[in-house]
Write an enzyme that holds these catalytic residues in place. Structure first.
Site, PDB file in Angstrom:
ATOM      1  NE  ARG A  22      -4.138  -1.837   1.998  1.00  0.00           N
ATOM      2  CZ  ARG A  22      -5.069  -2.108   2.894  1.00  0.00           C
ATOM      3  NH1 ARG A  22      -5.035  -1.507   4.070  1.00  0.00           N
ATOM      4  NH2 ARG A  22      -6.027  -2.951   2.620  1.00  0.00           N
ATOM      5  CD  GLU A  34      -5.441  -7.069  -4.741  1.00  0.00           C
ATOM      6  OE1 GLU A  34      -6.244  -8.007  -4.592  1.00  0.00           O
ATOM      7  OE2 GLU A  34      -5.404  -6.083  -3.982  1.00  0.00           O
ATOM      8  CD  GLN A  39      -7.817 -19.274  -4.197  1.00  0.00           C
ATOM      9  OE1 GLN A  39      -6.782 -18.956  -4.758  1.00  0.00           O
ATOM     10  NE2 GLN A  39      -8.828 -19.787  -4.840  1.00  0.00           N
ATOM     11  CB  THR A  40      -2.695 -16.533   0.869  1.00  0.00           C
ATOM     12  OG1 THR A  40      -2.519 -17.574  -0.079  1.00  0.00           O
ATOM     13  CG2 THR A  40      -1.646 -16.661   1.952  1.00  0.00           C
ATOM     14  CE1 TYR A  79      -7.547 -23.445  -3.343  1.00  0.00           C
ATOM     15  CE2 TYR A  79      -6.227 -22.529  -1.563  1.00  0.00           C
ATOM     16  CZ  TYR A  79      -7.389 -23.139  -2.010  1.00  0.00           C
ATOM     17  OH  TYR A  79      -8.366 -23.455  -1.122  1.00  0.00           O
ATOM     18  CE1 TYR A 115     -11.795  -8.124  -4.202  1.00  0.00           C
ATOM     19  CE2 TYR A 115      -9.691  -9.117  -4.848  1.00  0.00           C
ATOM     20  CZ  TYR A 115     -10.445  -8.372  -3.962  1.00  0.00           C
ATOM     21  OH  TYR A 115      -9.852  -7.858  -2.841  1.00  0.00           O
ATOM     22  CG  ASP A 133     -13.768  -9.776  -1.325  1.00  0.00           C
ATOM     23  OD1 ASP A 133     -14.542  -8.934  -0.810  1.00  0.00           O
ATOM     24  OD2 ASP A 133     -12.688 -10.124  -0.820  1.00  0.00           O
ATOM     25  CB  CYS A 197     -20.126  -0.406  13.747  1.00  0.00           C
ATOM     26  SG  CYS A 197     -20.217  -0.231  11.965  1.00  0.00           S
TER      27      CYS A 197
HETATM   28  S1  SF4 Z   1     -23.287  -2.276  12.633  1.00  0.00           S
HETATM   29 FE1  SF4 Z   1     -22.406  -4.293  12.729  1.00  0.00          FE
HETATM   30  S2  SF4 Z   1     -23.322  -5.400  11.029  1.00  0.00           S
HETATM   31 FE2  SF4 Z   1     -23.695  -3.238  10.665  1.00  0.00          FE
HETATM   32  S3  SF4 Z   1     -22.000  -2.595   9.363  1.00  0.00           S
HETATM   33 FE3  SF4 Z   1     -21.388  -2.176  11.484  1.00  0.00          FE
HETATM   34  S4  SF4 Z   1     -20.267  -4.009  12.134  1.00  0.00           S
HETATM   35 FE4  SF4 Z   1     -21.399  -4.548  10.274  1.00  0.00          FE
END
Ligand code: SF4
Length: 347
Positions: A22, A34, A39-40, A79, A115, A133, A197
């Site tokens: 990055r 990439e 798969q790793t 793979y 992808y 993905d 979140c």
């Molecule tokens: S609230 Fe929970 S389910 Fe919704 S986007 Fe955030 S981490 Fe994901």
């Protein structure tokens, strides 16, 4: 900018993972990362990426390598078709004289699907193409409350269109990497951190109590089981191996004597009709069972018995096998299963 995208990019600014590929816009370095990460896990893939970059610092160096050399460096990642495609694509790029900078051009490289083309195109060249993905399916299915089963063609279309509509054209690479990291770190499959979140206020799954039901998965193909024996033949400091042929997951890799009584002819062990079997069956020099292992591939479980066979006299080898000095074994690329067998062999 759409609030979802703005929030996600802000989160990425604070929590994005610091990874060596990055810190560059070199398309070769990004493409390599990439392919390795297809798969790793990152924790394992990063060391391989560093080794490849050191050994093959540019695409010409990789294109000029032998396939055996590339497979040997790839050894342990599994793979192996990825390594063969990587090598073939390096030759394609070297022949073109430069790394392709359009989505079509990148997509035309061997081993590059939608992808990977979107990831390379957006990160290296700023092309406005959204990646889709497992991480993206999960984040979008939860945040937007989408219950279309992922894995279906309809889901691919629906999620691609949604991801594309959220992609800020001025920051496509950052947005795609933010989606990856958010799915890997915050909105994880089993224990998403919903309490912390930044998208919680607008998350449909959280509002409806369906976080653990989304995304909806389609049933995958059944896992089959296959049994066979792996026999390490040791005779006067030498052993026998063969190269796997085309059309196989381990194409181009080397393996010890294989005895598969169920789906292929038994080779080189007592009980079959090959010349090697005749030699072995004569005396007490039977192959000795060392260990039985269960080895999991994506759609197949392998149940394998490891044997050591040390006849006094050199047996005639089954077709395709050849003798090498045991000291030379390191020079041959092997599947993980053969490495596991070697760990059981007394020096
Ligand atoms: S609230 Fe929970 S389910 Fe919704 S986007 Fe955030 S981490 Fe994901």
């Amino acid at each position: 900018m759409i609030p979802f995208s703005k929030t996600l990019l802000a989160w990425y600014g604070d929590h994005g993972r610091d990874l060596p590929w990055r810190r560059t816009r070199d398309p070769y370095a990004i493409w390599l990362s990439e392919i390795i990460l297809q798969q790793t896990r990152i924790a394992q893939g990063q060391a391989y990426w560093e080794r490849f970059m050191e050994r093959f610092p540019d695409v010409q160096a990789l294109a000029g390598a032998t396939e055996d050399e590339v497979l040997r460096l790839w050894q342990g990642l599994g793979y192996y078709s990825r390594a063969r495609n990587l090598h073939a694509a390096a030759k394609q790029i070297a022949a073109q004289g430069r790394f392709p900078d359009t989505l079509e051009g990148i997509r035309a490289l061997k081993g590059v699907g939608d992808y990977t083309a979107a990831a390379i195109g957006s990160i290296a060249f700023g092309l406005p193409a959204a990646v889709v993905d497992g991480n993206v399916y999960r984040v979008l299915a939860r945040h937007y409350g989408i219950s279309t089963p992922v894995g279906s063609a309809a889901a691919k279309k629906e999620f691609t269109a949604l991801a594309q509509s959220l992609l800020p054209p001025e920051q496509p690479g950052d947005f795609n990497q933010a989606m990856m990291d958010f799915g890997a770190v915050q909105c994880t499959p089993a224990s998403p951190a919903c309490l912390l979140c930044p998208l919680a206020d607008s998350c449909a799954a959280l509002a409806t109590g369906s976080v653990d039901r989304l995304p909806v998965k389609e049933k995958g193909p059944a896992v089959s089981t296959r049994r066979f024996d792996y026999i390490y033949l040791r005779c006067q400091g030498r052993t026998a191996i063969r190269k796997r042929g085309p059309g196989d997951i381990w194409e181009g890799l080397y393996e010890p004597i294989v005895c598969d009584n169920r789906s292929e002819a038994a080779e080189g062990v007592p009980g079959d009709s090959s010349p090697a079997a005749a030699t072995a069956a004569d005396g007490p020099e039977q192959p000795r069972l060392l260990r039985s292992v269960r080895h999991q591939l994506t759609h197949r479980t392998l149940l394998v018995d490891f044997y050591l066979w040390e006849p006094q006299q050199e047996p005639v080898l089954p077709e395709g096998y050849f003798w090498i000095s045991e000291a030379e074994l390191d020079r041959y690329a092997k599947p993980r299963l053969f490495e596991l067998l070697l760990e059981e062999i007394p020096k």
